[in-house]
Design a protein around this motif. Structure first.
Motif, PDB file in Angstrom:
ATOM      1  N   CYS A  91     -62.780  60.784 -64.698  1.00  0.00           N
ATOM      2  CA  CYS A  91     -64.060  60.109 -64.608  1.00  0.00           C
ATOM      3  C   CYS A  91     -64.871  60.371 -65.856  1.00  0.00           C
ATOM      4  O   CYS A  91     -65.068  61.521 -66.234  1.00  0.00           O
ATOM      5  N   HIS A  92     -65.328  59.310 -66.481  1.00  0.00           N
ATOM      6  CA  HIS A  92     -66.074  59.456 -67.721  1.00  0.00           C
ATOM      7  C   HIS A  92     -67.310  58.588 -67.729  1.00  0.00           C
ATOM      8  O   HIS A  92     -67.316  57.501 -67.156  1.00  0.00           O
ATOM      9  N   GLN A  93     -68.349  59.077 -68.409  1.00  0.00           N
ATOM     10  CA  GLN A  93     -69.498  58.224 -68.692  1.00  0.00           C
ATOM     11  C   GLN A  93     -69.372  57.790 -70.144  1.00  0.00           C
ATOM     12  O   GLN A  93     -69.016  58.585 -71.010  1.00  0.00           O
TER      13      GLN A  93
ATOM     14  N   CYS B 140     -71.203  55.542 -73.310  1.00  0.00           N
ATOM     15  CA  CYS B 140     -72.376  54.844 -73.831  1.00  0.00           C
ATOM     16  C   CYS B 140     -71.930  53.523 -74.446  1.00  0.00           C
ATOM     17  O   CYS B 140     -71.051  53.495 -75.311  1.00  0.00           O
ATOM     18  N   THR B 141     -72.545  52.432 -73.981  1.00  0.00           N
ATOM     19  CA  THR B 141     -72.113  51.107 -74.459  1.00  0.00           C
ATOM     20  C   THR B 141     -72.679  50.803 -75.844  1.00  0.00           C
ATOM     21  O   THR B 141     -72.304  49.812 -76.453  1.00  0.00           O
ATOM     22  N   ILE B 142     -73.591  51.649 -76.329  1.00  0.00           N
ATOM     23  CA  ILE B 142     -74.131  51.443 -77.682  1.00  0.00           C
ATOM     24  C   ILE B 142     -73.284  52.192 -78.713  1.00  0.00           C
ATOM     25  O   ILE B 142     -72.691  51.591 -79.585  1.00  0.00           O
ATOM     26  N   CYS B 143     -73.199  53.513 -78.565  1.00  0.00           N
ATOM     27  CA  CYS B 143     -72.527  54.315 -79.599  1.00  0.00           C
ATOM     28  C   CYS B 143     -71.111  54.721 -79.208  1.00  0.00           C
ATOM     29  O   CYS B 143     -70.369  55.232 -80.040  1.00  0.00           O
ATOM     30  N   GLY B 144     -70.714  54.473 -77.957  1.00  0.00           N
ATOM     31  CA  GLY B 144     -69.350  54.784 -77.540  1.00  0.00           C
ATOM     32  C   GLY B 144     -69.125  56.232 -77.123  1.00  0.00           C
ATOM     33  O   GLY B 144     -68.003  56.610 -76.782  1.00  0.00           O
ATOM     34  N   LYS B 145     -70.193  57.040 -77.144  1.00  0.00           N
ATOM     35  CA  LYS B 145     -70.035  58.456 -76.780  1.00  0.00           C
ATOM     36  C   LYS B 145     -69.495  58.614 -75.350  1.00  0.00           C
ATOM     37  O   LYS B 145     -69.942  57.920 -74.431  1.00  0.00           O
ATOM     38  N   VAL B 146     -68.543  59.524 -75.197  1.00  0.00           N
ATOM     39  CA  VAL B 146     -67.891  59.744 -73.907  1.00  0.00           C
ATOM     40  C   VAL B 146     -68.146  61.147 -73.409  1.00  0.00           C
ATOM     41  O   VAL B 146     -68.088  62.096 -74.191  1.00  0.00           O
ATOM     42  N   SER B 147     -68.480  61.299 -72.123  1.00  0.00           N
ATOM     43  CA  SER B 147     -68.536  62.635 -71.516  1.00  0.00           C
ATOM     44  C   SER B 147     -67.771  62.615 -70.207  1.00  0.00           C
ATOM     45  O   SER B 147     -67.747  61.600 -69.508  1.00  0.00           O
ATOM     46  N   GLU B 148     -67.184  63.737 -69.904  1.00  0.00           N
ATOM     47  CA  GLU B 148     -66.457  63.849 -68.654  1.00  0.00           C
ATOM     48  C   GLU B 148     -67.441  64.024 -67.496  1.00  0.00           C
ATOM     49  O   GLU B 148     -68.506  64.627 -67.674  1.00  0.00           O
ATOM     50  N   LEU B 149     -67.102  63.499 -66.335  1.00  0.00           N
ATOM     51  CA  LEU B 149     -67.956  63.655 -65.161  1.00  0.00           C
ATOM     52  C   LEU B 149     -67.283  64.544 -64.130  1.00  0.00           C
ATOM     53  O   LEU B 149     -66.053  64.612 -64.075  1.00  0.00           O
ATOM     54  N   ASP B 150     -68.095  65.164 -63.308  1.00  0.00           N
ATOM     55  CA  ASP B 150     -67.563  65.906 -62.177  1.00  0.00           C
ATOM     56  C   ASP B 150     -66.940  64.884 -61.229  1.00  0.00           C
ATOM     57  O   ASP B 150     -67.604  63.966 -60.761  1.00  0.00           O
ATOM     58  N   SER B 151     -65.651  65.038 -60.938  1.00  0.00           N
ATOM     59  CA  SER B 151     -64.949  63.964 -60.244  1.00  0.00           C
ATOM     60  C   SER B 151     -64.709  64.215 -58.764  1.00  0.00           C
ATOM     61  O   SER B 151     -64.109  63.385 -58.091  1.00  0.00           O
ATOM     62  N   ARG B 152     -65.191  65.356 -58.256  1.00  0.00           N
ATOM     63  CA  ARG B 152     -64.808  65.694 -56.878  1.00  0.00           C
ATOM     64  C   ARG B 152     -65.222  64.635 -55.860  1.00  0.00           C
ATOM     65  O   ARG B 152     -64.423  64.179 -55.061  1.00  0.00           O
ATOM     66  N   LYS B 153     -66.493  64.226 -55.943  1.00  0.00           N
ATOM     67  CA  LYS B 153     -66.984  63.235 -54.984  1.00  0.00           C
ATOM     68  C   LYS B 153     -66.237  61.911 -55.120  1.00  0.00           C
ATOM     69  O   LYS B 153     -65.923  61.257 -54.129  1.00  0.00           O
ATOM     70  N   ILE B 154     -65.968  61.546 -56.370  1.00  0.00           N
ATOM     71  CA  ILE B 154     -65.243  60.293 -56.602  1.00  0.00           C
ATOM     72  C   ILE B 154     -63.835  60.393 -56.010  1.00  0.00           C
ATOM     73  O   ILE B 154     -63.375  59.488 -55.309  1.00  0.00           O
TER      74      ILE B 154
ATOM     75  N   ARG C   9     -50.634  54.603 -54.138  1.00  0.00           N
ATOM     76  CA  ARG C   9     -51.489  54.976 -55.267  1.00  0.00           C
ATOM     77  C   ARG C   9     -50.937  56.200 -55.977  1.00  0.00           C
ATOM     78  O   ARG C   9     -50.333  57.084 -55.353  1.00  0.00           O
ATOM     79  N   GLU C  10     -51.131  56.235 -57.279  1.00  0.00           N
ATOM     80  CA  GLU C  10     -50.630  57.358 -58.070  1.00  0.00           C
ATOM     81  C   GLU C  10     -51.713  58.046 -58.885  1.00  0.00           C
ATOM     82  O   GLU C  10     -51.707  59.250 -59.022  1.00  0.00           O
ATOM     83  N   SER C  11     -52.640  57.264 -59.444  1.00  0.00           N
ATOM     84  CA  SER C  11     -53.712  57.873 -60.229  1.00  0.00           C
ATOM     85  C   SER C  11     -54.894  56.915 -60.262  1.00  0.00           C
ATOM     86  O   SER C  11     -54.777  55.782 -59.824  1.00  0.00           O
ATOM     87  N   PHE C  12     -56.011  57.395 -60.775  1.00  0.00           N
ATOM     88  CA  PHE C  12     -57.140  56.479 -60.917  1.00  0.00           C
ATOM     89  C   PHE C  12     -57.979  56.868 -62.111  1.00  0.00           C
ATOM     90  O   PHE C  12     -57.843  57.978 -62.662  1.00  0.00           O
ATOM     91  N   SER C  13     -58.814  55.927 -62.534  1.00  0.00           N
ATOM     92  CA  SER C  13     -59.677  56.148 -63.681  1.00  0.00           C
ATOM     93  C   SER C  13     -61.006  55.477 -63.400  1.00  0.00           C
ATOM     94  O   SER C  13     -61.043  54.324 -62.982  1.00  0.00           O
ATOM     95  N   LEU C  14     -62.099  56.239 -63.576  1.00  0.00           N
ATOM     96  CA  LEU C  14     -63.430  55.676 -63.358  1.00  0.00           C
ATOM     97  C   LEU C  14     -64.222  55.713 -64.660  1.00  0.00           C
ATOM     98  O   LEU C  14     -64.282  56.745 -65.326  1.00  0.00           O
ATOM     99  N   TYR C  15     -64.810  54.579 -65.018  1.00  0.00           N
ATOM    100  CA  TYR C  15     -65.651  54.502 -66.202  1.00  0.00           C
ATOM    101  C   TYR C  15     -67.058  54.110 -65.771  1.00  0.00           C
ATOM    102  O   TYR C  15     -67.237  53.056 -65.162  1.00  0.00           O
ATOM    103  N   VAL C  16     -68.025  54.968 -66.054  1.00  0.00           N
ATOM    104  CA  VAL C  16     -69.421  54.619 -65.783  1.00  0.00           C
ATOM    105  C   VAL C  16     -70.059  54.249 -67.116  1.00  0.00           C
ATOM    106  O   VAL C  16     -70.085  55.061 -68.041  1.00  0.00           O
TER     107      VAL C  16
END
Lengths: 170, 170
Positions: A96-98, A100-114, A128-135
DNA sequence: ATCAATGCAAATAATTTGCACGTCC
DNA sequence: GGACGTGCAAATTATTTGCATTGAT
């Protein structure tokens, strides 16, 4: 610090041996380089790092090797709007990552709830085998830039108005 | 059935008028075509559909127009491993999909639980705007194919063994 | 009549492929 | 020694750009 590098090296070694594949210097150099980034990296950055460490590798080999690492789940590929990025996955198991749609900066998110929510989701005839979340959104420094820009523009407007008043008086 | 098409046409018309942009035939043709798919589509498929409906449009215009629709949130872009796909979004507001890594088949997922989980997630100096979840796995028809293939191979093995026995007897 | 938008073709970027050569087992 | 993997360069694919032309307002 190099614990992870040692572990993934072992994983690769074991896989290569079990599949009668060659333990080439290139494969281990690329693995080591990929695990030197602590977030997303591009092919270009990977190539550059290898070059700097005096171990240049051909583009074809880079692509081949990264494909191998993906099947081994040592690396994942993110095809974002501003280009393809790779990521070493053995450490951070969060998908799970956040971004930024302006500068492209990526940070990891706490994924437990997701992850829990995905676990509780119904799938339609699917294993299902894996998943990817982009905020997607805007990071604070880009927000600040935008605010500054807006202020600058509104000040300009005020200045222009004043100039107009002066000019009209003439 | 064409309710949605009418609505999005209105949205586009309004936007173009408010921004002093031209209401070209191409833009409406592309919008209509994009909203004729009920799932992901490629540039190629969109182009083909427009051609079939005797309204060919240049590649540059396709890209330009889709970019416009993206800023208008009428279309989203998914950069998947097997290529770039677009999707009309006005109807399905779910950003959650299951994707078969073998055949690429896509299905929409019920996104309520995911959306709740995202709402409850902490973001680091970030204003979130949207999100996208991709669950990767294997669809049932690809699973069936794999099982059949495996059976075929193990039968072959048995057959080979028998042949070997016969040959050894000679 | 004007200028934004389109079409076309060329440019650029990203990735893949084929083949000759080197090197790991 | 033989085959696998690499490097190189060409091929392919996806997307962008520049410019001449067209058509909406």
């Amino acid at each position: 610090m190099d614990d992870v590098k040692v572990e993934v090296k072992q994983i690769l070694t074991q896989y290569l041996e079990q599949n009668n594949m060659r333990k080439t210097v290139e494969r281990f150099a690329v693995l080591n380089a990929a695990y030197s980034f602590d977030t997303f990296f591009t092919i270009e950055e990977l190539n550059e790092l290898l070059g700097r460490n005096s171990f240049p590798v051909s583009r074809a080999t880079l692509y081949n090797t990264l494909k191998l690492f993906q099947t081994l789940q040592l690396v994942v590929c993110h095809r974002l709007n501003d280009g393809t990025k790779y990521e070493a996955t053995y450490t951070h198991r969060s998908n799970c990552h956040q971004i930024c749609t302006i500068c492209g900066k990526v940070s990891e998110l706490d994924s437990r709830k997701i992850a829990d929510a995905v676990d509780n989701t119904r799938f339609k005839r699917f294993r299902r085998e894996s998943f990817s979340l982009y905020v997607y959104g805007i990071c604070s420094s880009c927000q600040a830039k935008m605010t500054r820009e807006r202020n600058r523009k509104s000040k300009e407007k005020v200045a222009n108005k004043k100039t107009n008043i002066i000019n009209n008086r003439k």
